[in-house]
Design an enzyme around this catalytic site. Structure first.
Site, short mmCIF file in Angstrom:
data_model
loop_
_atom_site.label_atom_id
_atom_site.label_comp_id
_atom_site.label_asym_id
_atom_site.label_seq_id
_atom_site.Cartn_x
_atom_site.Cartn_y
_atom_site.Cartn_z
N HIS A 131 0.83 -1.21 0.00
CA HIS A 131 0.00 0.00 0.00
C HIS A 131 0.86 1.26 0.00
CE1 HIS A 131 -3.62 2.40 1.03
NE2 HIS A 131 -2.75 3.14 1.70
N GLU A 132 1.80 1.31 0.93
CA GLU A 132 2.64 2.50 1.02
C GLU A 132 3.59 2.62 -0.16
OE1 GLU A 132 1.95 4.71 3.11
OE2 GLU A 132 0.56 3.50 4.30
N HIS B 260 1.96 4.69 -2.81
CA HIS B 260 2.13 6.13 -2.59
C HIS B 260 3.55 6.57 -2.96
CE1 HIS B 260 -1.73 6.34 -0.72
NE2 HIS B 260 -1.39 5.69 0.38
#
Length: 377
Positions: free
Chosen positions: A25-26, A29
């Protein structure tokens, strides 16, 4: 009944699920930020005090926190929870300010924020598509082969040979669609559209309710119509079709999540069924003990959950940021900083309240409250 895994096994399984998913997920980003020239100051798996880490040549600190329940990427200039320009940000030299998150146009900020949930969905699509390629897909036609005596289907008047075309206003393509729809709606009264001998008929049915216990002793309340297929059909699929099946399965799971939330909001399903980290840890250990395919399937499911929850329009979540970016794009100016500050405070309060609720539910599922009541009594 299978004995539940031990504490250490369950803990390792939980970290094996949450750690990679938070990283993925990170990383979404982080990669989107790098694409648009934003400097990442820190990339953390877990919260709290750093227990291990290193700094790369770009100046990003990669680290592990002691509490493995999440993670974050802190971009340069991210000096407030709402990622809004501040006096401190304005005081930065122009060349440094150009590499900050706040300096980017709203569409780039939106992509950076949306990339986290998007990569969670992508991971789930790859896993589910891989399963479909390896094991084939069920394409059993929605034709009734068996009707259990005394079941909801029998009471409604369903007969062997009936082809179901719609359930509760939704189209039906396979027999799995029937089972999935009924499973989430115990006790609900719906209309079924059937094709019987070439003529369309509409029947009213109250979906039956049954309690089931899995191999680990966990109890579930599910809905059942009480019908079986005429002849199960499972077909192999090609490598090109597999990702499309992954997209389809992911969409179905998201639809089930939306249905479940709607049922909780309208009171048709108890909030006691909401689970948190403790229940995820329990299920992680159980699925890993059953085998690697079951464990990988759980990873896909949790990845969809993580992507879906983060897209909810709640301040502090990715969806909250995207909501304010949409408002900014329409108004052609940022939302007032004071409004953002109060919105994000409210979002933090709401998330803390939700965490408290699911933790209470988890402890109740483990029997803690019954044990305390017994001691008091």
């Amino acid at each position: 009944m299978i004995e539940n895994p031990g504490f250490l096994f369950t803990l390792l399984a939980f970290v094996g699920v949450i750690g990679p998913l938070v990283f993925v997920h990170e990383m979404g980003h982080y990669l989107a930020g790098r694409w648009f020239g934003v400097k990442a100051e820190a990339f953390s798996i877990g919260f709290g005090r750093e227990i291990a880490g290193f700094t790369d040549r770009r100046g990003t600190r990669w680290k592990f926190g002691w509490l493995p329940l999440g993670g974050y990427v802190r971009f340069a200039g991210d000096m407030s929870p709402a990622s809004q320009p501040s006096a401190e940000w304005l005081s930065l030299p122009p060349e440094q300010r150009a590499r900050t998150f706040q300096s980017k146009p709203v569409w780039q900020r939106a992509i950076i924020v949306a990339a986290g949930p998007a990569i969670n969905f992508l991971l789930a699509i790859l896993i589910l598509g891989g399963f479909a390629y390896a094991y084939g897909v069920s394409r059993t036609p929605p034709v009734v082969g068996i009707v259990e005596p005394g079941s909801a289907a029998a009471t409604a008047g369903l007969l062997p040979g009936d082809r179901l075309t719609a359930l509760g206003g939704r189209g039906v393509d396979t027999f799995d669609d029937i089972a999935g729809f009924a499973r989430l709606r115990p006790g609900e009264r719906i209309e079924i559209v059937i094709d019987r001998g070439g003529a369309s008929q509409t029947l009213a049915v109250t979906i039956g309710e049954r309690r089931e216990r899995d191999r680990f002793g966990n109890d579930y309340r599910i809905g059942r119509l009480g019908i079986g297929p005429a002849a199960p059909v499972r077909e192999p699929i090609g490598l090109i079709e597999a990702p499309l099946i992954g997209v389809e399965r992911t969409g179905e799971i998201v639809g089930m999540m939306v249905d479940t939330i709607g049922q909780i909001v309208t009171g048709r399903r108890s909030v006691d069924e909401l689970g948190g980290p403790l229940r995820i840890a329990q299920v992680s250990g159980q699925q890993l003990s059953l085998g690697l395919p079951e464990f990988i399937g759980l990873i896909a499911l949790i990845s969809i959950n993580l992507g879906f929850i983060n897209l909810l329009p709640v301040p502090t979540l990715d969806g909250g940021h995207l909501l304010f970016y949409a408002i900014e794009a329409v108004r052609r100016r940022p939302v007032d900083p004071q409004v953002l500050e109060w919105a994000f405070r409210g979002g933090v309060a709401a998330l803390l309240a939700l965490m408290l609720l699911v933790t209470i539910n988890d402890l109740g599922a483990f029997g803690l409250w019954r044990s305390l009541a017994g001691l008091i009594g």
